[in-house]
Design an enzyme around this catalytic site. Structure first.
Site, PDB file in Angstrom:
ATOM      1  N   SER A   1      39.894  26.758  -6.343  1.00 63.12           N
ATOM      2  CA  SER A   1      39.724  28.260  -6.784  1.00 63.12           C
ATOM      3  C   SER A   1      39.921  29.323  -5.405  1.00 63.12           C
ATOM      4  CB  SER A   1      38.640  28.350  -7.351  1.00 63.12           C
ATOM      5  OG  SER A   1      37.610  28.174  -6.417  1.00 63.12           O
TER       6      SER A   1
ATOM      7  N   LYS B   1      30.132  33.004 -10.200  1.00 64.89           N
ATOM      8  CA  LYS B   1      30.725  33.549  -9.116  1.00 64.89           C
ATOM      9  C   LYS B   1      30.594  35.096  -9.364  1.00 64.89           C
ATOM     10  CE  LYS B   1      34.081  30.002  -8.676  1.00 64.89           C
ATOM     11  NZ  LYS B   1      35.465  29.409  -8.659  1.00 64.89           N
TER      12      LYS B   1
END
Length: 777
Positions: free
Chosen positions: A683, A726
């Protein structure tokens, strides 16, 4: 024997005495007690005259005051031999029956009955041989009866045998037989000698059959008693022998006691049969042997389980909500799920599929909320820690062939709860390991399968136990570490990291009160200002949960307790300025005021086991020969993402006015700070590509923009996981804009409301959108 001579029947006027359940025959002597006033007055009348009285049986024994039509018509004229008054107005009477008589007329009913009676003469049989045959047959029946029965006295038998004629013989035999009053009355009513013998023969046949049946029953009972006495005698011998040898415990009596306990449990037939077999084995084993100890421990374990014991479940959603809100701030998904369970059980009386898995970073309340759920439901609470369990036998138990064998953790939890429907918390289910001893996660498949666990078989018990009423709650830090078959059996609820605002409310409403109590303080002696709590959250902790926050509060309380012991007994309010004295220098500085837009530095977002974190990526472009340097403890996947990002930048160099031969003339160094911390995952691909574009073009990157996403060689932004954690990290670090893959747009519904209100989300399908959002162009 001679027949009665013909003579004229006598007619007499006599007082009448009604008998209950008693029939008096001529030529017999009978004793009985009289208690009714009317009967006592009849006796007194007979005593005052010629001692004669007419005795007749009443038809209904329960009738206290029989009327003339409730009396039998045939009775006996008797002579009073003895009248004795007893205490309590009872009169004992002894009479001798003289002759049969039949009532002709009732002369008086009150205060006692007086009747006119006529003697009933016996009609002899014309055929003497037939009379002799009747006599012999009845006597034979009587001797057969005497061989079986023991309730006839020798005196009565002697009087019977001394009878002068057959009529007297028949009357005396009917008198001594233990037949009913109705049968005796039939003999008394029979005036014909032939009819009298026929009735007598019928009664004797019935009595012989009854006596044979009684003898058979008595023999069976006696045989059973003899066996029981023999067993008792042998058991006593064994007990005495064991006592003499110093072995006070008797295996046989112990086995008998265990049998009674097993039968009292009323278990299923197959389970009861197996346990009874174990009792039989125990009774045959010598005391003190290893095998006897194993069997004894096994039976004790089985019998101590709460087979039919259940806690009364409290199905009150309002009460449950109050308890959950009292103990925990936030965690709305978990609370709603528990209230749904309550609603379903209220409607159906029971439900399956109640296996809940709480997944989230440490310190967010996964373990503690299970205890609150147990209190809300009125169930017993048992915690089973699975962290580091590597042996399948820990779950399903050890077989009894092994020394020191015992049931598995599930059955031991049931035994500890003392109820068959507790709430069992399987803590840290993602920390299960596997070894040559088996895979414990596979053993949990049956435990956590609502279609199978109604007959869970522990290796130690070897008998099925019903786990279908148990409410299982499991916890994990990472869902990816849970095996797929096990994960599929659970209803997974994800608990995200707490926001700073949630931590503040948890600290003020729960943690401060808890630590004050644990450290012997109260709100009068110590108060922590709201500003101080917020500074602790921002400057001294950096976590998804609240454990470090609680430790900081506990440290303040300990220092305050030390001050009190030293004599500083005064009220103290800890302010933000005083935190340095209690907790030391601030550990985490405020980053938003110090960050500036820089070239080659991009804020990435990463997921960790303790929640989300920001992950700055730095890229430096140096003159060289095209070397690529990757530092920061990067994993293989992350290195591959960096290479893909470089290839993408090379393919789009002309678009951003980057020299086409930069990969030959420039060295590129990609670094992710905190190099001691291992990092991996795809990611960070868009983050590294953005940092390279910034470094190669010299265009600064916005300091309040964070991003996450996987990159392809053609610049597509691919979806990632852990978006909720996140974005929480981005909010915690005061980011204003977050770039996410367009395919993750649906996941924004899971993001906390406070994050959505304070952060602008940009969804990107390709890198062009990312570059336009992040660079100051």
């Amino acid at each position: 024997m001679m027949a009665l001579q013909k003579r004229v029947a006598r007619v007499s006027t006599l007082p009448l005495l009604a008998l209950r359940g008693l029939v008096v025959f001529p030529h017999t002597t009978v004793q009985f007690e009289v208690g009714r006033d009317k009967s006592i007055q009849a006796l007194q009348e007979a005593v005052n005259n010629d001692q004669l009285i007419f005795l007749v049986t009443q038809q209904d024994v329960a009738d206290e005051d029989p009327k003339p039509d409730a009396l039998c018509k045939t009775g006996v004229v008797a002579r009073l031999q003895q009248v004795l008054r007893m205490p309590s107005d009872i009169v004992r009477v002894k009479v001798e029956g003289l002759y049969r008589a039949r009532v002709r007329d009732f002369l008086q009913v009150e205060p006692f009955m007086s009747v006119e009676v006529r003697e009933s003469l016996t009609r002899p049989m014309a055929d003497k041989e037939q009379e002799t045959a009747y006599f012999r047959k009845c006597r034979a029946y009587f001797h057969q009866y005497m061989e079986l029965a023991r309730d006839v006295s020798d005196t009565a038998v002697n009087e019977l045998m001394a009878a002068r004629d057959n009529g007297i013989f028949a009357d005396r035999m009917a008198d001594i037989l233990p037949c009913s009053a109705d049968n005796k009355q039939k003999v008394l009513d029979a005036l014909s000698l032939e009819k009298r013998f026929e009735e007598l023969a019928r009664i004797l046949v019935d009595e012989v059959r009854i006596a044979e049946l009684e003898r058979s029953i008595e023999h069976q009972v006696q045989s059973s008693i003899d066996k029981n006495q023999r067993d008792y005698y042998l058991h006593e011998q064994m007990r005495v022998i064991a006592t003499e040898l110093g072995e006070e415990d008797d295996p046989v009596s112990e086995a008998d006691e265990l049998r009674e306990r097993i039968k009292a449990l009323q278990l299923a037939s197959d389970i009861q049969e197996k346990l009874l077999k174990e009792c039989t084995k125990l009774a045959k084993m010598p005391f003190g042997s290893h095998e006897a100890t194993v069997v004894r421990n096994y039976l004790d374990t089985c019998l101590e389980l709460p087979w039919h014991t259940y806690s009364e479940e409290i199905l009150d959603p309002a009460r449950a909500r109050k308890i959950l809100d009292r103990d925990h701030y936030g965690l709305e998904k978990v609370k709603e799920r528990i209230l749904e369970v309550l609603a379903v059980r209220s409607l159906t009386g029971g439900s399956k599929g109640q296996i809940i898995c709480l997944v989230g970073p440490p310190g967010v309340g996964k373990t503690s909320i299970a205890r609150s759920v147990a209190e809300a439901l009125g169930r017993e609470y048992v915690r089973v820690s699975l962290g580091g369990v590597r042996d399948e036998a820990d779950i399903r138990g050890h077989r009894r062939t092994y020394i020191g064998s015992m049931p598995g953790r599930i059955i031991r939890a049931i035994d500890k709860a003392k109820t068959s429907n507790p709430l069992i918390l399987l803590d840290e289910i993602d920390k299960l390991g596997s070894s040559y001893n088996g895979d414990p996660s596979s053993a949990l498949l049956e435990v956590l399968d609502t279609e199978q666990n109604h007959a869970f078989v522990d290796h130690y018990l070897e008998i099925p136990y019903d786990l279908s009423q148990v409410l299982f709650i499991t916890t994990a830090n990472e869902a990816d570490s849970i095996p797929a078959p096990l994960y599929d059996r659970m209803d997974v609820i994800t608990l995200s990291s707490y926001t700073a605002e949630e931590k503040f409310h948890i600290a003020r409403n729960h943690l401060v009160k808890k630590q004050l109590k644990q450290n012997g303080l109260d709100a009068r002696r110590l108060r922590i200002a709201d500003a101080a709590l917020r500074l602790i959250i921002d400057g001294y902790t950096r976590e998804g949960g609240v454990r470090t926050l609680e430790r900081c509060i506990a440290k303040i309380c300990r220092k305050r307790a030390q001050e009190l012991v030293s004599g500083k007994d005064c009220a103290v309010t800890v302010t933000a300025k005083m935190l340095k004295d209690y907790l030391g220098p601030r550990r985490f500085k405020e980053e938003s005021g110090q960050r500036t837009d820089e070239v080659g530095v991009v804020n990435g977002l990463a997921w960790t086991a303790v929640g989300g974190e920001t992950m700055p990526v730095e890229v430096a472009v140096l003159d060289g020969s095209g070397k690529i340097e990757l530092t920061g403890s990067l994993g293989d996947v992350m290195k591959e993402s960096a290479k893909a990002a470089i290839s993408y930048v090379r393919s789009r160099a002309d678009h951003w006015n980057i020299a086409g031969d930069f990969y030959k003339t420039k060295d590129i160094h990609i670094h992710v700070p905190e190099g001691a911390v291992p990092k991996d995952g795809p990611s960070a691909g868009v983050t590294m590509a953005t940092a390279m574009v910034s470094a190669l073009t010299g265009i600064p990157v916005r300091h309040d923009v964070a991003m996450t996403g996987e990159i392809s060689l053609r610049g597509r932004v691919l979806p990632i996981g852990g978006l909720k954690e996140k974005t929480m990290a981005a909010y915690r670090h005061h980011m204003k804009t977050v770039v996410i893959p367009q395919e993750n747009e649906a996941d924004l519904a899971e993001v906390d409301e406070v994050v959505r209100q304070n952060i602008r989300f940009v969804t990107a399908r390709n890198m062009d959108t990312v570059i336009e959002t992040a660079l100051l162009m």
